[in-house]
Design an enzyme around this catalytic site. Sequence first.
Site, PDB file in Angstrom:
ATOM      1  N   ASP A 110       0.877  -1.338  -0.187  1.00 10.82           N
ATOM      2  CA  ASP A 110      -0.079  -0.083   0.112  1.00 10.82           C
ATOM      3  C   ASP A 110       0.872   1.350   0.083  1.00 10.82           C
ATOM      4  O   ASP A 110       0.483   2.201   1.006  1.00 10.82           O
ATOM      5  CB  ASP A 110      -1.025   0.077   1.265  1.00 10.82           C
ATOM      6  CG  ASP A 110      -1.726  -1.303   1.564  1.00 10.82           C
ATOM      7  OD1 ASP A 110      -2.250  -1.933   0.447  1.00 10.82           O
ATOM      8  OD2 ASP A 110      -2.103  -1.627   2.420  1.00 10.82           O
ATOM      9  N   GLU A 128     -11.325   0.495  -4.018  1.00  9.45           N
ATOM     10  CA  GLU A 128     -10.490   1.075  -2.566  1.00  9.45           C
ATOM     11  C   GLU A 128      -9.394   1.686  -3.082  1.00  9.45           C
ATOM     12  O   GLU A 128      -8.966   2.053  -4.466  1.00  9.45           O
ATOM     13  CB  GLU A 128     -10.041  -0.243  -1.794  1.00  9.45           C
ATOM     14  CG  GLU A 128      -9.127  -1.150  -2.802  1.00  9.45           C
ATOM     15  CD  GLU A 128      -8.681  -2.844  -1.769  1.00  9.45           C
ATOM     16  OE1 GLU A 128      -9.583  -2.878  -0.920  1.00  9.45           O
ATOM     17  OE2 GLU A 128      -8.220  -3.426  -2.384  1.00  9.45           O
TER      18      GLU A 128
HETATM   19  C1  6LW Z   1      -5.764  -1.959   1.792  1.00  5.30           C
HETATM   20  C2  6LW Z   1      -6.580  -1.878   0.607  1.00  5.30           C
HETATM   21  C3  6LW Z   1      -5.675  -3.054   0.088  1.00  5.30           C
HETATM   22  O1  6LW Z   1      -6.710  -1.252   2.877  1.00  5.30           O
HETATM   23  O2  6LW Z   1      -5.352  -3.918   0.873  1.00  5.30           O
HETATM   24  O3  6LW Z   1      -4.360  -3.847  -1.903  1.00  5.30           O
HETATM   25  C4  6LW Z   1      -5.818  -3.447   2.038  1.00  5.30           C
HETATM   26  N1  6LW Z   1      -5.138  -2.759  -1.323  1.00  5.30           N
HETATM   27  O4  6LW Z   1      -6.425  -0.929  -0.258  1.00  5.30           O
HETATM   28  C5  6LW Z   1      -4.827  -3.761   3.211  1.00  5.30           C
HETATM   29  O5  6LW Z   1      -3.498  -3.541   2.764  1.00  5.30           O
END
Ligand code: 6LW
Length: 494
Positions: free
Chosen positions: A15, A172
Site C-alpha cells: 500500500d 478501494e
Molecule cells: C488496503 C487496501 C488494499 O486497505 O489492501 O491492496 C488493504 N489494497 O487498499 C490492506 O492492505
Amino acid sequence: MRTYDNPVIPGFHPDPSVCRVGDDYYLVCSSFEYVPGLPLFHSRDLVHWRQLGNVLDRPGQLPLPLPGSTASRGLYAPTIRYHDGRFRVICTNVTAGGNFLVTAERPEGPWSDPVWIDLPGIDPDLAWEEDGTCWAASTSPGIHLTRIDPDRGEVLEGPFPTWSGTGLKWPEAPHLYRIGDWWYLMIAEGGTERAHSVSIARSRRPDGPFEACPDNPLLTHAGSHSPIQNTGHADLVQGPDGSWWALLLGVRPRGGTPGWHPLGRETYLTPVSWVDDWPVIAEVPVELPDLPWELHPWPAEPTREDFDGPLPPQWLSVRDRPAARVSTDRRPGWLTLRARDDHFDDTFTGLRQQHHAVRARTRLDTTDGTGGLAVRLDDEHAYTVEADGRHVRVRSHLGGQHTVVAEHELPHHDVVLRIETAPAADRGPRTGPDALALGHERPDGTFAALATLDGRYLTTEVAGGFTGRVIGLYAADGTAHFDWFELRPTGQDD
Ligand code: 6LW
C-alpha cells in the site's frame, strides 16, 4: 545501459503512498499488527529508498500497544501528502479508533499525536483545492468523498458516495489529484489478489461527477505471464525531470500451481505516460530502464545487528514492545527478551524477509531461559528453532497446531541457531515456493539442519491476510539473551 530491480522496496511493504517535496520523495506503507507503525522511506531518484523511521514510533501515538490487534488488523493503507509546509499522514487503525491524521514539519519527525476524524471506512486520502478546501476520499465500501478540516479533524460536508470503479469487487485505495485542468480519482479494484487492478475517472471539480476512463483498468497483471502479480493500489508522482510514475504494490508468486508469495506485498515503480489527458500506466517491469536523472544510491543496509544500541527502525515487534520484555539496555551489546508465556509472538522481534533465499543466524545464551529464531507469517503460521541449554527443537505452528518436528540433544548454553530458505528442489505442479531448513551450527560453523519444511505454509495464499514473512528472535521461557543477529541473501534466488 544500467538497469534497476523492481521491487524498489522488497519484502512486506504494501500500500505505498508517496509525495514529492522539491528534490526529495517520501513514501509510507501499511504495517498492520506490527510496531513501530507505518515505515517511512526517503528517496532522491525513485529507485533507491532508505527507511528514515516510522511515523508511529511512540506508545502515546496510537496508543500502542495496538489494542487487541490480531494478525492483519491494525494499521491499514496510509496516504502521505505535503501541504502548507507540513507533512501529513492519514491512516486507519481498523482495530480501534478508525481514521486519524498525524503531521510533522520534518519527515524524520517528531510526528504529532493523532487527530481522530470520523471518516467512513478505510484507505483515507487527502487532496486540497487552491483555496485550501480539503477533501478526504475513503473506502466504505464504495468510494466516498468528505470535505474536512484536517487540522481539527472535523467533517465539514459529506461523506457522499462517488465514482467507485468499473464494477469489479473491492473498489478501494482512492487518491484524488489535481493535474492540469482535471481532477482525477484513481482507485484499486478487483481485490488485492490476482485480479488486483488500477482504474481512474476524471472531473472538472474535485467532488465530481466523474467520467470513467475508456481504457480502464489502467493496469492489471491478471492472467499475464509477468512474474509480478496482484499489481494495484497505486499512487502517482512526478520524477525529477517532470515525467510521471506510479508506485504500487505487487507480489512475486513462486512454486507450482496456484503459486504462493512468501515475501508479502512489495513496493514497485512503473512509468506513466499521458494520452488525451488520461494516464497510461505501463506493465510493471522486472527491471527498470536507465533513468535520465542523477541517481542517489544509499549505503547498503547492514546485514548484521550487534545490539549495541536501540533497535534500528526496520525492527518490528508484534502489537507491543514493552521495555520490560524487549531490551538492548539490560545487558549491553545483547538483545534481552523476557517471556510472558510460551507463544513466540509475545517477544518476537525481527526484520522483514526481503529476498527469497536468505540465511538467518543468531548467537543465543540460554543461561536464564529458552530462546529461539522464528520465521513468522502470522501468529498461527510460523516455523521456529529454539534452544534451552539441553536441547535444540524445531517447531511448526500451523493453524493452531503446535508440533515439535525435531529435537536434538545439545547440552550447551551458548548456541548459534540458523534458518535457511531456498527454492524447493523439485519443480512440479504441487511444489511449494521454497523450503526452510532449521537447525543449529556445529562448533566448526557447519549447519546441522534438524528439519526442512515446506515454505507454502508461511505464505499469504495459505495463511490469509495482508502481511509477509518476518524473521526474528523470541523468548519461550524465562529470559533469552541474543548477542547478534544476521539476515543475508544467499543469492540462490532473489
Ligand atoms: C488496503 C487496501 C488494499 O486497505 O489492501 O491492496 C488493504 N489494497 O487498499 C490492506 O492492505
